[in-house]
Scaffold this active site. Structure first.
Site, PDB file in Angstrom:
ATOM      1  N   MET A 184       2.678  -6.155  -5.558  1.00  0.00           N
ATOM      2  CA  MET A 184       2.161  -7.139  -4.608  1.00  0.00           C
ATOM      3  C   MET A 184       0.634  -7.101  -4.494  1.00  0.00           C
ATOM      4  O   MET A 184       0.064  -7.884  -3.734  1.00  0.00           O
ATOM      5  CB  MET A 184       2.764  -6.869  -3.217  1.00  0.00           C
ATOM      6  CG  MET A 184       4.261  -7.081  -3.141  1.00  0.00           C
ATOM      7  SD  MET A 184       4.735  -8.798  -3.475  1.00  0.00           S
ATOM      8  CE  MET A 184       3.920  -9.649  -2.124  1.00  0.00           C
ATOM      9  N   ARG A 185      -0.022  -6.196  -5.244  1.00  0.00           N
ATOM     10  CA  ARG A 185      -1.464  -6.103  -5.105  1.00  0.00           C
ATOM     11  C   ARG A 185      -2.141  -7.403  -5.525  1.00  0.00           C
ATOM     12  O   ARG A 185      -3.141  -7.822  -4.923  1.00  0.00           O
ATOM     13  CB  ARG A 185      -2.001  -4.922  -5.926  1.00  0.00           C
ATOM     14  CG  ARG A 185      -3.495  -4.722  -5.747  1.00  0.00           C
ATOM     15  CD  ARG A 185      -4.003  -3.480  -6.463  1.00  0.00           C
ATOM     16  NE  ARG A 185      -3.625  -2.288  -5.724  1.00  0.00           N
ATOM     17  CZ  ARG A 185      -2.859  -1.335  -6.221  1.00  0.00           C
ATOM     18  NH1 ARG A 185      -2.381  -1.445  -7.439  1.00  0.00           N
ATOM     19  NH2 ARG A 185      -2.574  -0.268  -5.507  1.00  0.00           N
ATOM     20  N   ALA A 186      -1.613  -8.064  -6.555  1.00  0.00           N
ATOM     21  CA  ALA A 186      -2.225  -9.305  -7.020  1.00  0.00           C
ATOM     22  C   ALA A 186      -2.193 -10.373  -5.935  1.00  0.00           C
ATOM     23  O   ALA A 186      -3.166 -11.113  -5.751  1.00  0.00           O
ATOM     24  CB  ALA A 186      -1.511  -9.806  -8.279  1.00  0.00           C
TER      25      ALA A 186
END
Length: 710
Positions: free
Chosen positions: A289-291
């Site tokens: 989910m970092r993107a």
């Protein structure tokens, strides 16, 4: 509040008196945009700048520091605490009633060869031994707090330092647990790394920790290149006068950054933009989910930079172009990139339809045409003129040859045939091939070595400059002499002879030199695809173990250095895929070429131990390049020379078919090496072999006396 004059530069900081002005940079709109967005919102997560040498990467990054607003700090605090919101856990403590002073934002540079102590800090050994107290000496992470931490050639930084650096950047704090010291301090900074992909790639999991990535390249337009040179020469002739010409634009940019920072909390990320962000990340199959978070923060910063309080589709699109390309790599040899047509289709499908057009850059932004940012059309060159690196002649694949002398061979119709490049088979996880003994090379993951990291195995007197202090051994060496030295206080009276440094054992990286047989005998039975797949698997293994690699091929009449030793493993993979096959088998020439390459590399980097991987079926049908005579005897003489040099070697036996001559085994004996077949190279084959052996051993009658008696 008082103002203090600028302090003199300290180690780790930029020592230039007058940096090149940021608005004077020509072009490079994406890089300038990415840096400015991080200046507006450091939560974006920093910038990784990828590009060829001489493209002003370092110049632009250093110029950014002059644009950042001043920082209010608590006087005397080594950790740059904000007087308006001091860190309650600051090791220097007691800031509740302290005033504040303003200083310029720092740019702190992390050298490639820095130690772990220099990065995170360590116990103040001098005070600990002289005064008997525990005191923490801050590292570069503490100095970079609320400023810029710049890592040039970040791809060459040791892995354990990169892990510490990126963990601190992600958490906003640094934890130090070592030598009886337990310290936590704030470490929020704008992380900027630059790298030349030709010198090796970062691991994908480390790429993901950088918020944005930008590819830079020198302009191919003559007029822009002329302007780059003109401005650089003017700056070199009189830096102060050149900077004064751009002072007005710098002031305007500084004010705009401050205004965007104030506006940022008011910017709204609507549901439509959120859907576009989530759909884009899902469509491009990015991991985790970092993107999504980075895209959201980047879109908010873009809106604030444009002076808006709502996020439009154009902001989401630009955020995707900056945040996603380096997160789409599935194979370490894949180049970062993004399909813009697919991006537009995704945004159109999930957009609200009235959030604006798909212009990739907002009007007035650093990538747009507005003069507000004071930037022009291209960047200065801080190195060579910026031309793309020319491919060395030795790096070109051999042109197909149809000479008569190359069509002779022991297998008519096979060695004389020149084939088109064969596609490699699917790579697999390869078994570990290492160099025997214990080395002292650069830290890596292949062979045993004495390194700065790893488990402590003992202590020794320093050889030259003291490395990592072995505190217990030092105290033990000094303790018997305290009465004779007249010790009167709690401190320890030390002499230089008492000092002991830790001896640690870990893993080193090596030079893996591939010697690949590309003659007709390798293509006769359609083996070249399997051979390329095996070498590609070993290249993937070398990438993960941080090795340097080189590639030599031999066919026809001679051997060719296709790729000189380099850290760019993906370049080796690209050269391998283009490799054609055909002609006779000059095995002796290949071995002698490998010996010469290794001789030169020992002079360049004597600490890095080599591993020669000879990929061949052992046949030799041409000895003219080695002085003539029997080709098999010539190959044997060349192999014995390599063995006499102490070269560690592995022969990858590519012979196949029901009738095997065992020539690769003969070559391995001459090299004093082991021979490994293509099947044995697979790590899963080794696991299956061990399991089969254990199963046979467990079921052998001799291991079951009761069953045997029955």
């Amino acid at each position: 509040m008082t103002r203090t004059p600028p302090a003199l530069p300290r180690p780790g900081e930029d020592h230039s008196v007058t940096t090149y002005p940021f608005p004077a940079v020509v072009g490079m709109s994406e890089l300038r945009l990415a840096l400015l967005l991080n200046a507006v919102s450091p939560q974006v997560g920093g910038v990784l700048v990828r590009g060829e040498k001489g493209t002003a990467k370092s110049t632009v990054v250093r110029a950014l520091a002059a644009l950042l607003p001043g920082v209010d700090v608590v006087p005397g605090c080594r950790f740059s605490c904000d007087p308006a919101a001091p860190d309650p856990g600051c090791p220097d403590g007691g800031h509740e009633s302290a005033g504040g002073t303003e200083r310029a934002a720092r740019i702190v540079e992390l050298p490639v060869g820095a130690s772990e102590d220099r990065l995170v800090g360590s116990l103040d050994i001098e005070r600990a031994l002289a005064e008997g107290v525990k005191a923490f000496e801050p590292g570069l992470l503490a100095r970079a707090h609320r400023g810029i931490l710049y890592v040039d050639e970040v791809n060459l930084l040791h892995d354990h330092l990169v892990d510490l650096l990126l963990d601190a950047a992600a958490m906003g704090s640094s934890y130090v647990e070592r030598e009886g010291v337990s310290v936590r301090h704030a470490a929020r900074f704008l992380l900027v790394g630059t790298m030349n992909p030709e010198e090796g790639e970062l691991r994908p999991q480390l790429l993901d920790r950088f918020g944005l990535t930008v590819e830079v390249a020198a302009s191919r337009e003559p007029e822009e290149r002329v302007e780059v040179v003109r401005r650089r020469l003017a700056y070199d002739a009189d830096p102060a006068a050149f900077a004064a010409r751009w002072a007005g634009e710098e002031t305007a940019l500084r004010a705009r950054i401050a205004a965007a920072r104030e506006l940022l909390p008011s910017v709204v990320l609507g549901d439509a933009a959120l859907r576009q962000i989530a759909a884009t990340c899902a469509a491009f199959e990015v991991d985790g989910m970092r993107a999504d978070l980075v895209m959201a923060r980047t879109a908010l910063a873009l809106a604030a930079w444009a002076g808006r309080t709502d996020v439009l589709a154009e902001d989401v699109r630009q955020a995707a172009l900056l945040a996603l390309p380096h997160r789409r790599r599935r194979n370490p040899f894949d180049a970062p990139g993004l399909d813009e047509e697919k991006l537009d289709e995704t945004l159109a499908e999930f957009g609200a339809g009235d959030d604006g057009d798909d212009d990739p850059e907002p009007d007035g932004g650093p990538g747009g045409s507005s003069p507000d940012d004071g930037a022009s059309d291209d960047g200065p060159s801080d190195g060579p003129s910026g031309d793309a690196p020319s491919e060395p002649a030795s790096g070109q694949p051999s042109a197909p040859t149809n000479r008569a002398e190359d069509t002779e061979g022991s297998a008519p119709g096979a060695e004389g045939r020149e084939d088109q490049p064969t596609a490699p088979t699917e790579p697999f996880r390869a078994r570990l091939l290492d160099v025997p003994g214990v080395g002292e090379g650069a830290a890596g993951r292949r062979s045993r070595a004495r390194t700065a990291t790893g488990r402590t195995t003992g202590a020794r007197r320093p050889r030259g400059t003291l490395g990592t202090l072995h505190l217990a051994a030092t105290v033990q060496a000094a303790a018997p002499h305290q009465r004779a030295r007249g010790r009167r206080g709690p401190g320890l009276v030390l002499r230089r002879d008492d000092l002991r440094e830790a001896v640690r054992e870990g893993r080193e990286s090596n030079l893996v030199l591939f010697l690949v047989d590309a003659s007709g005998s390798m293509a006769a039975r359609q083996r070249m695809g399997a051979v390329k797949g095996a070498v590609l698997s070993l290249l993937l293994d070398a990438y993960q173990r941080r090795d340097k690699v080189g590639l030599i091929t031999f066919r026809g009449r001679d051997a060719e250095l296709v790729l000189p030793p380099t850290s760019s493993v993906d370049t080796a993979a690209a050269r391998l895929e283009r490799l054609a096959s055909g002609g006779r088998t000059p095995l002796a020439a290949g071995l002698l070429a490998a010996r010469e390459v290794l001789r030169v590399e020992r002079l360049r980097d004597p600490a890095r131990r080599p591993l020669l991987v000879a990929v061949t079926d052992g046949r030799a049908t041409d000895a003219r390049a080695a002085g003539g005579g029997d080709p098999v005897a010539a190959a044997g003489r060349a192999a014995r020379l390599l063995a006499a040099d102490g070269t560690a070697s592995v022969v990858l036996d590519c012979e196949s078919g029901p009738v095997r001559l065992g020539l690769a085994g003969v070559l391995a004996r001459e090299l004093r090496a082991s021979a490994v077949t293509l099947d044995e190279l697979r790590a899963d084959h080794v696991t299956a072999l061990v399991r089969s052996t254990v199963h046979q051993h467990a079921n052998h009658p001799a291991n079951h006396p009761v069953r045997k008696a029955a």
